[in-house]
Write a protein that holds these residues in place. Structure first.
Motif, mmCIF file in Angstrom:
data_model
loop_
_atom_site.group_PDB
_atom_site.id
_atom_site.type_symbol
_atom_site.label_atom_id
_atom_site.label_comp_id
_atom_site.label_asym_id
_atom_site.label_seq_id
_atom_site.Cartn_x
_atom_site.Cartn_y
_atom_site.Cartn_z
ATOM 1 N N THR A 91 0.832 -1.200 0.000
ATOM 2 C CA THR A 91 0.000 0.000 0.000
ATOM 3 C C THR A 91 0.869 1.253 0.000
ATOM 4 O OG1 THR A 91 -1.845 -1.069 1.130
ATOM 5 C CG2 THR A 91 -1.693 1.325 1.320
ATOM 6 N N ALA A 92 0.661 2.100 -0.993
ATOM 7 C CA ALA A 92 1.472 3.318 -1.145
ATOM 8 C C ALA A 92 0.953 4.103 -2.340
ATOM 9 C CB ALA A 92 2.942 2.959 -1.371
ATOM 10 N N ILE A 93 1.492 5.304 -2.489
ATOM 11 C CA ILE A 93 1.330 6.032 -3.746
ATOM 12 C C ILE A 93 2.480 5.600 -4.656
ATOM 13 C CG2 ILE A 93 1.263 8.271 -4.874
ATOM 14 C CD1 ILE A 93 0.219 9.435 -2.247
ATOM 15 N N TYR A 94 2.146 5.219 -5.867
ATOM 16 C CA TYR A 94 3.143 4.755 -6.824
ATOM 17 C C TYR A 94 3.415 5.849 -7.846
ATOM 18 C CZ TYR A 94 3.084 0.041 -4.970
ATOM 19 O OH TYR A 94 3.233 -1.050 -4.143
ATOM 20 N N TYR A 95 4.699 6.133 -8.037
ATOM 21 C CA TYR A 95 5.119 7.186 -8.944
ATOM 22 C C TYR A 95 5.945 6.610 -10.087
ATOM 23 C CZ TYR A 95 4.005 10.368 -5.092
ATOM 24 O OH TYR A 95 3.376 11.054 -4.088
ATOM 25 N N CYS A 96 5.728 7.150 -11.252
ATOM 26 C CA CYS A 96 6.514 6.828 -12.423
ATOM 27 C C CYS A 96 7.557 7.938 -12.604
ATOM 28 C CB CYS A 96 5.577 6.768 -13.629
ATOM 29 S SG CYS A 96 6.363 6.529 -15.208
ATOM 30 N N ALA A 97 8.760 7.563 -13.041
ATOM 31 C CA ALA A 97 9.821 8.535 -13.234
ATOM 32 C C ALA A 97 10.600 8.212 -14.503
ATOM 33 C CB ALA A 97 10.752 8.551 -12.035
ATOM 34 N N ALA A 98 11.220 9.237 -15.070
ATOM 35 C CA ALA A 98 11.968 9.060 -16.319
ATOM 36 C C ALA A 98 13.275 9.829 -16.277
ATOM 37 C CB ALA A 98 11.129 9.539 -17.509
ATOM 38 N N ARG A 99 14.261 9.291 -16.956
ATOM 39 C CA ARG A 99 15.541 9.973 -17.099
ATOM 40 C C ARG A 99 16.214 9.510 -18.386
ATOM 41 N NH1 ARG A 99 20.329 8.018 -16.115
ATOM 42 N NH2 ARG A 99 21.024 10.026 -15.245
ATOM 43 N N PRO A 100 16.966 10.395 -19.020
ATOM 44 C CA PRO A 100 17.749 9.958 -20.169
ATOM 45 C C PRO A 100 18.938 9.142 -19.688
ATOM 46 C CG PRO A 100 18.214 12.242 -19.701
ATOM 47 C CD PRO A 100 17.138 11.827 -18.740
ATOM 48 N N GLY A 101 19.351 8.154 -20.453
ATOM 49 C CA GLY A 101 20.533 7.401 -20.080
ATOM 50 C C GLY A 101 20.219 6.189 -19.226
ATOM 51 N N ALA A 102 21.188 5.836 -18.400
ATOM 52 C CA ALA A 102 21.176 4.561 -17.692
ATOM 53 C C ALA A 102 20.114 4.499 -16.596
ATOM 54 C CB ALA A 102 22.550 4.305 -17.080
ATOM 55 N N ILE A 103 19.791 3.256 -16.236
ATOM 56 C CA ILE A 103 18.869 3.008 -15.123
ATOM 57 C C ILE A 103 19.545 3.376 -13.807
ATOM 58 C CG2 ILE A 103 17.664 1.206 -13.832
ATOM 59 C CD1 ILE A 103 17.423 -0.388 -16.345
ATOM 60 N N TYR A 104 18.760 3.933 -12.893
ATOM 61 C CA TYR A 104 19.187 4.085 -11.510
ATOM 62 C C TYR A 104 18.128 3.478 -10.600
ATOM 63 C CZ TYR A 104 23.206 7.073 -12.392
ATOM 64 O OH TYR A 104 24.424 7.551 -12.788
ATOM 65 N N THR A 105 18.558 2.970 -9.469
ATOM 66 C CA THR A 105 17.616 2.404 -8.504
ATOM 67 C C THR A 105 17.414 3.339 -7.318
ATOM 68 O OG1 THR A 105 19.366 1.155 -7.446
ATOM 69 C CG2 THR A 105 18.154 0.052 -9.212
ATOM 70 N N ILE A 106 17.828 4.593 -7.457
ATOM 71 C CA ILE A 106 17.547 5.622 -6.474
ATOM 72 C C ILE A 106 16.817 6.747 -7.189
ATOM 73 C CG2 ILE A 106 19.448 5.073 -4.920
ATOM 74 C CD1 ILE A 106 21.050 7.308 -6.251
#
Length: 123
Positions: A91-106
């Motif tokens: 249970t939480a608010i789920y957010y989508c995020a985007a960035r150019p380039g490589a994946i980050y897990t933070i």
């Protein structure tokens, strides 16, 4: 500029499933790495899953491995989060995020964020 709009949240019983969608707009949205994060009341925003621009690389938080699947359809500029075997702790608010380039897990390297969609799992 990339605009992100999440959908698909709702109320579900423990053990159930939901699929979240994140629609991205912007000329080069399909070239961005995408992530899903979540924030429960009184807690920090936590990493859930991420996918690179081609869909060939994915990462998951340990807490969701084997239950959640991230995928993307670049023709539709949409990223999905299939959530199965849901637990009350999801249970939480789920957010989508985007960035150019490589994946980050933070969260800090991500440049663009959606408004969030509420997921509530009842036990």
């Amino acid at each position: 500029q990339v605009q992100l709009v999440e959908s698909g949240g709702g109320l579900v019983q423990a053990g159930g499933s939901l699929r979240l969608s994140c629609a991205a707009s912007g000329r080069t949205a399909s070239m961005y790495s995408m992530g899903w994060f979540r924030q429960a009341p009184g807690k920090e925003r936590d990493f859930v899953a991420a996918i690179n621009w081609s869909g060939g690389s994915t990462y998951y938080a340990d807490s969701v491995k084997g239950r959640f699947t991230i995928s993307r359809d670049n023709a539709k500029n949409t990223v999905y989060l299939q959530m199965n075997s849901l637990k009350s702790e999801d249970t939480a608010i789920y957010y989508c995020a985007a960035r150019p380039g490589a994946i980050y897990t933070i969260s800090t390297p991500y440049d663009y964020w959606g408004q969030g969609t509420q997921v509530t799992v009842s036990s």
